[in-house]
Design a protein around this motif. Structure first.
Motif, PDB file in Angstrom:
ATOM      1  N   VAL A  67       0.859  -1.189   0.000  1.00 15.28           N
ATOM      2  CA  VAL A  67       0.000   0.000   0.000  1.00 15.28           C
ATOM      3  C   VAL A  67       0.894   1.239   0.000  1.00 15.28           C
ATOM      4  CG1 VAL A  67      -1.793   1.256   1.254  1.00 15.28           C
ATOM      5  CG2 VAL A  67      -1.771  -1.257   1.285  1.00 15.28           C
ATOM      6  N   ARG A  68       0.663   2.092  -0.982  1.00 18.05           N
ATOM      7  CA  ARG A  68       1.452   3.321  -1.120  1.00 18.05           C
ATOM      8  C   ARG A  68       0.569   4.548  -0.893  1.00 18.05           C
ATOM      9  NH1 ARG A  68       6.335   2.166  -3.820  1.00 18.05           N
ATOM     10  NH2 ARG A  68       6.403   0.017  -4.578  1.00 18.05           N
ATOM     11  N   ASP A  69       1.189   5.638  -0.480  1.00 15.33           N
ATOM     12  CA  ASP A  69       0.450   6.891  -0.312  1.00 15.33           C
ATOM     13  C   ASP A  69       0.478   7.677  -1.621  1.00 15.33           C
ATOM     14  OD1 ASP A  69       2.931   8.173  -0.488  1.00 15.33           O
ATOM     15  OD2 ASP A  69       3.006   8.695   1.641  1.00 15.33           O
ATOM     16  N   VAL A  70      -0.045   8.896  -1.601  1.00 16.03           N
ATOM     17  CA  VAL A  70      -0.134   9.712  -2.814  1.00 16.03           C
ATOM     18  C   VAL A  70       1.240  10.065  -3.384  1.00 16.03           C
ATOM     19  CG1 VAL A  70      -2.408  10.676  -2.319  1.00 16.03           C
ATOM     20  CG2 VAL A  70      -0.362  11.828  -1.452  1.00 16.03           C
ATOM     21  N   ASN A  71       2.286  10.018  -2.545  1.00 16.73           N
ATOM     22  CA  ASN A  71       3.655  10.299  -2.993  1.00 16.73           C
ATOM     23  C   ASN A  71       4.394   9.035  -3.407  1.00 16.73           C
ATOM     24  OD1 ASN A  71       3.456  13.108  -2.416  1.00 16.73           O
ATOM     25  ND2 ASN A  71       3.693  12.605  -0.247  1.00 16.73           N
ATOM     26  N   ASN A  72       3.671   7.920  -3.467  1.00 12.22           N
ATOM     27  CA  ASN A  72       4.213   6.620  -3.851  1.00 12.22           C
ATOM     28  C   ASN A  72       5.150   6.025  -2.788  1.00 12.22           C
ATOM     29  OD1 ASN A  72       3.985   4.550  -5.722  1.00 12.22           O
ATOM     30  ND2 ASN A  72       5.932   5.073  -6.695  1.00 12.22           N
ATOM     31  N   THR A  73       5.065   6.545  -1.568  1.00 11.86           N
ATOM     32  CA  THR A  73       5.841   6.007  -0.456  1.00 11.86           C
ATOM     33  C   THR A  73       5.093   4.812   0.123  1.00 11.86           C
ATOM     34  OG1 THR A  73       6.648   8.226   0.053  1.00 11.86           O
ATOM     35  CG2 THR A  73       6.862   6.562   1.796  1.00 11.86           C
ATOM     36  N   ILE A  74       5.830   3.741   0.370  1.00 12.65           N
ATOM     37  CA  ILE A  74       5.196   2.534   0.914  1.00 12.65           C
ATOM     38  C   ILE A  74       4.747   2.798   2.347  1.00 12.65           C
ATOM     39  CG2 ILE A  74       5.570   0.134   1.591  1.00 12.65           C
ATOM     40  CD1 ILE A  74       7.511  -0.089  -0.788  1.00 12.65           C
ATOM     41  N   GLN A  75       3.453   2.566   2.592  1.00 13.36           N
ATOM     42  CA  GLN A  75       2.868   2.727   3.922  1.00 13.36           C
ATOM     43  C   GLN A  75       2.752   1.388   4.651  1.00 13.36           C
ATOM     44  OE1 GLN A  75       1.936   5.927   5.240  1.00 13.36           O
ATOM     45  NE2 GLN A  75       3.351   6.291   3.553  1.00 13.36           N
ATOM     46  N   TYR A  76       2.391   0.354   3.901  1.00 13.01           N
ATOM     47  CA  TYR A  76       2.220  -0.986   4.462  1.00 13.01           C
ATOM     48  C   TYR A  76       2.696  -2.009   3.444  1.00 13.01           C
ATOM     49  CZ  TYR A  76      -1.185   1.516   7.362  1.00 13.01           C
ATOM     50  OH  TYR A  76      -1.806   2.406   8.184  1.00 13.01           O
ATOM     51  N   HIS A  77       3.263  -3.100   3.947  1.00 15.70           N
ATOM     52  CA  HIS A  77       3.626  -4.234   3.098  1.00 15.70           C
ATOM     53  C   HIS A  77       3.181  -5.485   3.841  1.00 15.70           C
ATOM     54  CE1 HIS A  77       6.867  -6.488   0.565  1.00 15.70           C
ATOM     55  NE2 HIS A  77       5.711  -7.131   0.604  1.00 15.70           N
ATOM     56  N   TYR A  78       2.135  -6.104   3.332  1.00 14.18           N
ATOM     57  CA  TYR A  78       1.566  -7.295   3.958  1.00 14.18           C
ATOM     58  C   TYR A  78       1.882  -8.529   3.134  1.00 14.18           C
ATOM     59  CZ  TYR A  78      -1.360  -4.034   6.585  1.00 14.18           C
ATOM     60  OH  TYR A  78      -1.807  -3.029   7.387  1.00 14.18           O
ATOM     61  N   VAL A  79       2.173  -9.609   3.823  1.00 19.06           N
ATOM     62  CA  VAL A  79       2.228 -10.924   3.214  1.00 19.06           C
ATOM     63  C   VAL A  79       0.994 -11.648   3.738  1.00 19.06           C
ATOM     64  CG1 VAL A  79       3.502 -13.087   3.013  1.00 19.06           C
ATOM     65  CG2 VAL A  79       4.747 -10.907   3.128  1.00 19.06           C
ATOM     66  N   ILE A  80       0.093 -12.017   2.840  1.00 17.85           N
ATOM     67  CA  ILE A  80      -1.211 -12.568   3.220  1.00 17.85           C
ATOM     68  C   ILE A  80      -1.253 -14.051   2.881  1.00 17.85           C
ATOM     69  CG2 ILE A  80      -3.714 -12.374   2.917  1.00 17.85           C
ATOM     70  CD1 ILE A  80      -3.082  -9.455   1.886  1.00 17.85           C
ATOM     71  N   VAL A  81      -1.541 -14.851   3.884  1.00 17.22           N
ATOM     72  CA  VAL A  81      -1.662 -16.297   3.722  1.00 17.22           C
ATOM     73  C   VAL A  81      -3.154 -16.609   3.755  1.00 17.22           C
ATOM     74  CG1 VAL A  81      -1.031 -18.548   4.672  1.00 17.22           C
ATOM     75  CG2 VAL A  81       0.547 -16.610   4.901  1.00 17.22           C
ATOM     76  N   ASP A  82      -3.699 -17.068   2.632  1.00 23.46           N
ATOM     77  CA  ASP A  82      -5.128 -17.351   2.525  1.00 23.46           C
ATOM     78  C   ASP A  82      -5.396 -18.847   2.660  1.00 23.46           C
ATOM     79  OD1 ASP A  82      -5.743 -14.694   2.127  1.00 23.46           O
ATOM     80  OD2 ASP A  82      -5.982 -14.873  -0.035  1.00 23.46           O
ATOM     81  N   TYR A  83      -6.392 -19.164   3.478  1.00 18.68           N
ATOM     82  CA  TYR A  83      -6.848 -20.536   3.660  1.00 18.68           C
ATOM     83  C   TYR A  83      -8.284 -20.676   3.194  1.00 18.68           C
ATOM     84  CZ  TYR A  83      -2.854 -21.629   6.635  1.00 18.68           C
ATOM     85  OH  TYR A  83      -1.589 -21.856   7.110  1.00 18.68           O
ATOM     86  N   CYS A  84      -8.629 -21.838   2.680  1.00 14.78           N
ATOM     87  CA  CYS A  84     -10.020 -22.185   2.409  1.00 14.78           C
ATOM     88  C   CYS A  84     -10.598 -22.678   3.735  1.00 14.78           C
ATOM     89  CB  CYS A  84     -10.085 -23.282   1.349  1.00 14.78           C
ATOM     90  SG  CYS A  84     -11.763 -23.725   0.862  1.00 14.78           S
ATOM     91  N   ALA A  85     -11.809 -22.255   4.064  1.00 11.98           N
ATOM     92  CA  ALA A  85     -12.399 -22.622   5.350  1.00 11.98           C
ATOM     93  C   ALA A  85     -13.897 -22.814   5.209  1.00 11.98           C
ATOM     94  CB  ALA A  85     -12.115 -21.534   6.384  1.00 11.98           C
ATOM     95  N   GLN A  86     -14.442 -23.569   6.163  1.00 14.37           N
ATOM     96  CA  GLN A  86     -15.897 -23.697   6.243  1.00 14.37           C
ATOM     97  C   GLN A  86     -16.317 -23.428   7.678  1.00 14.37           C
ATOM     98  OE1 GLN A  86     -16.960 -27.613   4.952  1.00 14.37           O
ATOM     99  NE2 GLN A  86     -16.299 -28.600   6.825  1.00 14.37           N
TER     100      GLN A  86
END
Length: 149
Positions: A67-86
């Protein structure tokens, strides 16, 4: 981490209550707290966010969100691990970080989000669930006689 929770042809989405992503639709999940396992954190987040308990069915994928701001500076860097769930208990209702929770037909997902990573995760989870059901069917009925799941 996040969960792709499927029910028939629908996927459960939440509308984010807080930044980053406030107001956006996404898969339910959150952050891992210090000392938590990824799966333990996902169970905790789903209970806090939606008041549900789930069974994790398998890993869907690992995605990055920068996620970058209006100046293209990185605000957040997430590594997302997605699981299938019920869902194994509870009825999803928005709480803590979720403003809303809705079941969305997978064919109309683009009406809620244009996020390609989310669409990929949902598509992959649908495929995993379909394959798992076929495997269960074969195990219960190895001769090929039709079985209803």
């Amino acid at each position: 981490m996040a969960a792709v929770i499927l029910r028939d042809e629908d996927v459960l989405l939440v509308q984010r209550r807080n930044m980053p992503g406030k107001g956006e639709w996404s898969l339910p999940g959150g952050l891992v707290e210090l000392g938590e396992t990824v799966q333990g954190a996902l169970h905790r987040e789903l209970l806090e966010e939606l008041s549900i308990k789930v069974e994790l069915l398998g890993l869907v994928g690992v995605f990055e969100r920068i996620v970058r701001d209006v100046n293209n500076t990185i605000q957040y860097h997430y590594v997302i691990v997605d699981y299938c769930a019920q869902i194994v208990s509870g009825i999803p209702r928005a709480g803590s970080d979720a403003a809303q929770a809705v079941w969305v037909n997978t064919k109309t997902l683009r009406n809620y989000t244009q996020d390609r990573q989310l669409a990929t995760a949902v598509s992959t989870a649908v495929g995993l669930l379909h394959d798992a059901r076929k495997d269960v069917s074969r195990q219960k009925n190895p001769r090929g006689t039709p079985v209803t799941l």
